[in-house]
Scaffold this active site. Structure first.
Site, PDB file in Angstrom:
ATOM      1  N   GLU A 154       0.835  -1.213   0.000  1.00  0.00           N
ATOM      2  CA  GLU A 154       0.000   0.000   0.000  1.00  0.00           C
ATOM      3  C   GLU A 154       0.865   1.257   0.000  1.00  0.00           C
ATOM      4  O   GLU A 154       0.628   2.195  -0.756  1.00  0.00           O
ATOM      5  CB  GLU A 154      -0.886   0.047   1.262  1.00  0.00           C
ATOM      6  CG  GLU A 154      -1.917  -1.031   1.346  1.00  0.00           C
ATOM      7  CD  GLU A 154      -3.271  -0.619   0.765  1.00  0.00           C
ATOM      8  OE1 GLU A 154      -3.420   0.521   0.290  1.00  0.00           O
ATOM      9  OE2 GLU A 154      -4.171  -1.477   0.783  1.00  0.00           O
ATOM     10  N   ASP A 184      -5.212  -2.824   9.258  1.00  0.00           N
ATOM     11  CA  ASP A 184      -6.094  -3.627   8.405  1.00  0.00           C
ATOM     12  C   ASP A 184      -5.451  -4.961   8.047  1.00  0.00           C
ATOM     13  O   ASP A 184      -6.083  -6.013   8.101  1.00  0.00           O
ATOM     14  CB  ASP A 184      -6.426  -2.858   7.114  1.00  0.00           C
ATOM     15  CG  ASP A 184      -6.974  -1.475   7.387  1.00  0.00           C
ATOM     16  OD1 ASP A 184      -7.382  -1.226   8.541  1.00  0.00           O
ATOM     17  OD2 ASP A 184      -6.986  -0.642   6.456  1.00  0.00           O
TER      18      ASP A 184
END
Ligand code: GLA
Length: 385
Positions: A166, A178
């Site tokens: 990410e 997450d």
């Protein structure tokens, strides 16, 4: 897209046979997540309290002899992407494929000897709703390669690799929450994660409470840029105090320095510091099934995210208010995730679920001209647990 896990697993295997004319070698799954409390704290080395949920990404896969990765994404317009592991570049057309590309590029830094694979992917985490469809995709990819090539990759390292994808490939400077909960969640539990040392502690969700999620269905705009800006603001306050992260600043220190800090930055920091405390207190309250404390913490969290961190929308605020009117201090409700649209999460006493559902269905659409989506969830096991 509300198939059960076993239906999803059957589906990917059938699709795999259609795509590749043979059976898959493995099938794996990684859950999405909902965060009960502790938002915008993870990238400040703070505390979060998420649970993995019964919506996730399922993959069927087989090894290949060459170093090509071929992925059929059933829910992304049935598109197929293909690339060589030796030549991973960002794809402007098939944006979803960048999660695979970025994840494998990061994986190869630790495991350079992996070979290619054929993959079929399906998922039922609503995209862009703040329930971590992308983290569940990254962790599912990592679990698939771990199983295919018997890698010695544990859940914490898988989470770090997903986060790298990410941060360095997709371009979102997200924290570790997450990916870590998707990898390490525990059935029936939420988990207090210390995002500094990556240790965690399971927190039982009381049996008489239902994990109730409502998607406001507000299209999330400017999410990455606003998110990255919040992160920079937090880092600016940490460097004002000469510390690594806001985790190291107390509320008393912040208040004492109020005059030297820009008002907006002061608010941002006040949210983070107070939110850390609420997350830690909620762990204890969950263990003691102390609903009034959980309820008050979730309420204060929402207000802080609304007024100090400024990441809620009027629709999310409205949903929280409607649900709070029904559950009061018998339950808790707040926005969840990054914000700027997306979902609210509630812990609803099971006997009030029908009533909350009724109120949301009746009031939300007439007030905001948007249909809500309701997800009644259970807390599930992470992919690497
Ligand atoms: C997004 C990010 C997480 C976290 C939350 C806010 O979900 O991916 O790392 O920062 O926002 O708590």
């Amino acid at each position: 897209m509300t198939e059960s896990l076993s239906e999803q697993k059957d589906l990917v295997q059938i699709l795999f046979e259609q795509q590749f004319q043979r059976s898959s070698a493995i099938v794996c799954h990684a859950p999405g997540r909902v965060n009960l409390i502790g938002d915008h704290t993870d990238y400040n080395d703070g505390f979060v309290l998420p649970a993995a949920i019964n919506y996730g990404t399922t993959i069927a896969a087989s090894q290949r002899e060459d170093n090509v990765v071929r992925v059929y994404a059933h829910d992304c317009d049935q598109q197929t992407c293909e690339f060589a592991l030796s030549e991973i570049v960002f794809d402007e057309q098939m944006m979803w494929s960048n999660y695979v590309r970025g994840t494998l590029q990061a994986l190869m830094k630790k495991h350079p000897d992996i070979k290619g694979a054929n993959l079929v992917v399906t998922g039922n985490v609503p995209q862009g709703a703040g329930l971590s469809s992308s983290a569940s995709f990254e962790i599912a990819i990592l679990k698939a390669f771990t199983d295919l090539y018997q890698l010695t990759l544990d859940g914490v390292n898988a989470a770090l690799i997903g986060q790298q994808a990410e941060n360095n490939f997709v371009g979102c400077n997200c924290g570790i929450m997450d990916q870590l909960i998707s990898a390490m969640g525990q059935q029936g539990h939420a988990m207090l994660l210390d995002c500094r040392d990556l240790s965690f502690e399971d927190a039982p969700i009381p049996d008489d409470l239902t994990l109730f999620i409502v998607n406001s269905n507000v299209k999330r705009g400017l999410v990455d840029s606003e998110y990255n800006l919040r992160r920079e603001q937090c880092e600016a306050v940490a460097s004002h105090f000469g510390v690594t992260a806001l985790r190291d600043v107390t509320l008393a220190q912040l208040n004492a320095a109020k005059e030297q800090i820009e008002p907006v930055l002061f608010q941002r920091a006040r949210h983070v510091i107070s939110e850390n405390e609420r997350a830690v207190n909620t762990l204890t309250a969950l263990k003691n099934n102390d609903m009034p404390t959980i309820s008050a913490a979730m309420k204060a969290s929402h207000i802080s995210l609304r007024d100090d961190f400024e990441v809620t929308t009027k629709e999310m605020d409205g949903l929280v208010e409607m649900i709070d009117d029904v559950i009061g201090d018998k339950g808790g409700v707040r926005m969840t995730g990054g914000g700027f649209g997306g979902c609210v999460v509630a812990l609803v006493p099971t006997e009030l679920v029908a009533q909350v559902e009724h109120v949301v269905n009746n009031k939300y659409e007439s007030r905001y001209a948007l249909k809500p989506s309701i997800y009644i969830c259970t807390a599930r096991q992470g992919a690497f647990r």
